[in-house]
Structure formats: structure tokens, C-alpha cells
Design an enzyme around this catalytic site. Structure first.
Site, short mmCIF file in Angstrom:
data_model
loop_
_atom_site.label_atom_id
_atom_site.label_comp_id
_atom_site.label_asym_id
_atom_site.label_seq_id
_atom_site.Cartn_x
_atom_site.Cartn_y
_atom_site.Cartn_z
N GLY A 57 0.88 -1.12 -0.22
CA GLY A 57 0.13 0.02 -0.11
C GLY A 57 0.73 1.23 0.12
O GLY A 57 0.55 2.20 0.64
N ALA A 58 1.92 1.19 -0.60
CA ALA A 58 2.98 2.53 -0.64
C ALA A 58 2.64 3.53 -1.62
O ALA A 58 3.36 4.48 -1.71
CB ALA A 58 4.32 1.71 -0.82
N ASN A 59 1.18 3.44 -2.27
CA ASN A 59 1.29 4.40 -3.36
C ASN A 59 0.50 5.77 -2.61
O ASN A 59 0.53 6.62 -3.35
CB ASN A 59 0.20 3.88 -4.40
N GLY A 63 -0.39 7.75 1.37
CA GLY A 63 -0.76 8.11 2.66
C GLY A 63 0.52 7.64 3.59
O GLY A 63 1.42 7.81 3.34
N GLY A 111 1.80 4.50 3.81
CA GLY A 111 2.66 3.86 3.19
C GLY A 111 3.71 4.48 1.99
O GLY A 111 4.94 4.20 2.11
N SER A 144 -4.30 -0.85 14.50
CA SER A 144 -5.35 0.28 14.60
C SER A 144 -5.67 0.38 15.93
O SER A 144 -5.85 -0.59 16.87
CB SER A 144 -6.29 0.37 13.72
N TYR A 170 -14.04 -3.61 10.46
CA TYR A 170 -12.53 -3.26 10.51
C TYR A 170 -11.72 -3.51 11.65
O TYR A 170 -10.66 -3.82 11.77
CB TYR A 170 -12.81 -1.74 10.24
#
Length: 306
Positions: free
Chosen positions: A21-23, A25, A27, A150, A176
Site C-alpha cells: 500500500g505504498a502508493n 498515505g 505507506g 489500529s 474493520y
């Protein structure tokens, strides 16, 4: 106590990091900071277009950054297997695996493998990825696995007899919280298992507090009432993504970190602040339930840690 900040990251030259998820936020900020300190960072993302934008953005800030892109769709186990195989073919070491990607507050849906979407992406996808890369992690001296949980894990309650909400009335927020509880329990159980086996691998969990990222919108429309409330909360209460990434970066690089640590912001109710060691909710420490979650995860994914 001195505040740990990004400039405290040690030299990471010669190390390889994989950030899911590095694209965007957290990440994106995690990948940028690791690259800034010399690591070769592999951005594992679902979409090539967004990944290219992230690579370009980091490259503009860091002229000498060593970056590459790995296609990864955590909702699809066939993609997870293909991604792990591609990474192993390209890289001979894995020093830092940051299980960062996540989805939040999605309407009910199932992955191609039949898993409830939030549990499938946030937990099972990362469980499978870690297992498929475990031999490489094990062979890399002082490797670390950082799994992002979280504050919502406190509201989570595992229902291992109904992991996909097939016999329960679905709740976006509870689903979640359940997935982030699973993330935390996985990180702690992985630490217990590698210690028992005498394996030199450090498993740590981290959480970003309340950070201004796109994940909070989940399946909400930005112009919906709830979407506008999320945007207002991001503006008034949340810390920026670069500060939200500090707990993950601390977990991934700080010398004083130990396996089984849980890292989060040190401010009031862990909403914001600089990274410190924090305490999981009591139910996250249930070793019997963690072992049951591990067995179920192996059964559902078909991935067994060697």
C-alpha cells in the site's frame, strides 16, 4: 525522553524493504523515509498508475532513491502468490516487510477467494504474503516484519466461527476493528513462534493513531454526510501522514525495538504524537485465541509458515 523522529532512522544502505500500500498515505511516507536513508524500497501496490505516480513523487524528492514497483492485490490470493514469487525471483534478501496496506469501512463484500473484504485484505492477504516470503525473511540477518494495526483493534472481537459475517449482521466499523485486531494478534503470535523456534526475526506491530489519510473514507462518498465528517475530523484532529508513519518507521528501524512490541503515538489516548511503546488491549494478548486465528488463517489461505 527525546522525541524519536525521521532523522533518527539509521543508515539503511544495502537493505531491502517491501511496503504494501505504498502508493499513498502512510505507506507512501514510509517508503519515502526508508528510501531517504538508503534502503532499496519495493512499493507493493494494486494499481500500476498510482504506483508510478508514487515512484515519480519520491524520485522528485530523492534523486538517488532506489525504488521499484511490485504489483500486489491483497484481495486475491493468486495475486499474492504471484507477487511473492516475483519478489523472490528479483531479490535475494528482505530486511523489512511492512504490512501496511488496508481498507476501512467498506460495504459488505467478498474477495475472489470468498473472504469478507476487510478481513481478507487487511489480515489474510498479509498473513499469506508474510508466509510466502518467510524463507527469505528468515535468511536475512536481523529482518523485521512490521504489521500495521489500529486503535480500532480495541473494539474488535474475533468471531472465528463466522469470519466472513455469514451468520451475523454486518457492521462496517466492527468488521474493520476485527481485521485490525487480527493484524495485531498475528504480529504478536508470529513473534512468539519465531522465538520458540530460535529464529532471528523480529515481529512488531504499530499503529498510526488518528492520521489524515484516504483510508478513513473507505466506501463513503466524500460528499456524503459521513464523508464530510471524516474530512472535518482529518482537518481538525488528525496528524499528517508523515507523523502517522513514524510508529511504523520506528518499529522497522529503531535499535531498541524488540519482538512483540506494539508501537504507537505517545500523545493523549494515542491519537497523535511521537512513537513510543504502547499496550495492546487485553483481549489482543489471548494466546489461545491467537493460535486459533493462526490455524484458521493457514486453513483459509493454504499458506503454512515453514
Amino acid at each position: 525522553m527525546a522525541r524519536w523522529q525521521e532523522h533518527d532512522i539509521p543508515d539503511l544502505s544495502g537493505k531491502t524493504a517491501l511496503v504494501t500500500g505504498a502508493n499513498s498515505g502512510l505507506g507512501l511516507e514510509t517508503a519515502r523515509a526508508l528510501a531517504a536513508h538508503g534502503a532499496h524500497v519495493v512499493l507493493a501496490c494494486r494499481g500500476a498508475d498510482k504506483a508510478e505516480q508514487a515512484l515519480t513523487r519520491i524520485g522528485h524528492q530523492l534523486a538517488n532513491a532506489r525504488l521499484s514497483f511490485l504489483p500486489l492485490d491483497l484481495s486475491d490470493l493468486s495475486s499474492v502468490r504471484a507477487s511473492a514469487s516475483a519478489f523472490r525471483a528479483e531479490h535475494g534478501r528482505l530486511d523489512i516487510l511492512c504490512n501496511n496496506a488496508g481498507v476501512m469501512a467498506l460495504p459488505y463484500g467478498k474477495t475472489p477467494d470468498g473472504f469478507e473484504m476487510q478481513f481478507g485484505i487487511n489480515h489474510l492477504g498479509h498473513f499469506a504474503l508474510t508466509g510466502l516470503l518467510f524463507d527469505l525473511l528468515r535468511a536475512t540477518p536481523q529482518a523485521r516484519v512490521v504489521t500495521v494495526s489500529s486503535l480500532a483493534h480495541r473494539s474488535g472481537k474475533l468471531r472465528l466461527d463466522d469470519p466472513h459475517w455469514e451468520r451475523s449482521r454486518y457492521s462496517r466499523s466492527l468488521a474493520y476493528g476485527r481485521s485490525k485486531l487480527a493484524n495485531l494478534m498475528f504480529a504478536l503470535e508470529l513473534n512468539r513462534r519465531v522465538r520458540a523456534a530460535g529464529i532471528e526475526l523480529t515481529s512488531i506491530a504499530a499503529h498510526p493513531g488518528y492520521s489524515a489519510t484516504n483510508i478513513g473514507f473507505g466506501g463513503l462518498g466524500r460528499n456524503s454526510l459521513l464523508g464530510r465528517l471524516v474530512a472535518l475530523g482529518n482537518q481538525l484532529l488528525a496528524q499528517p501522514a508523515d507523523l502517522g508513519a513514524l510508529p511504523s518507521l520506528y518499529a522497522a528501524t529503531a535499535a531498541e525495538v524488540e519482538g512483540g512490541d506494539y508501537i504507537g503515538p505517545g500523545g493523549p489516548i494515542e491519537f497523535r504524537g511521537y512513537p513510543v511503546k504502547v499496550k495492546p488491549a487485553r483481549h489482543a494478548l489471548d494466546t489461545t485465541e491467537a493460535a486459533r486465528l493462526w490455524a484458521l488463517s493457514e486453513q483459509l489461505t493454504g499458506v503454512h509458515f515453514p
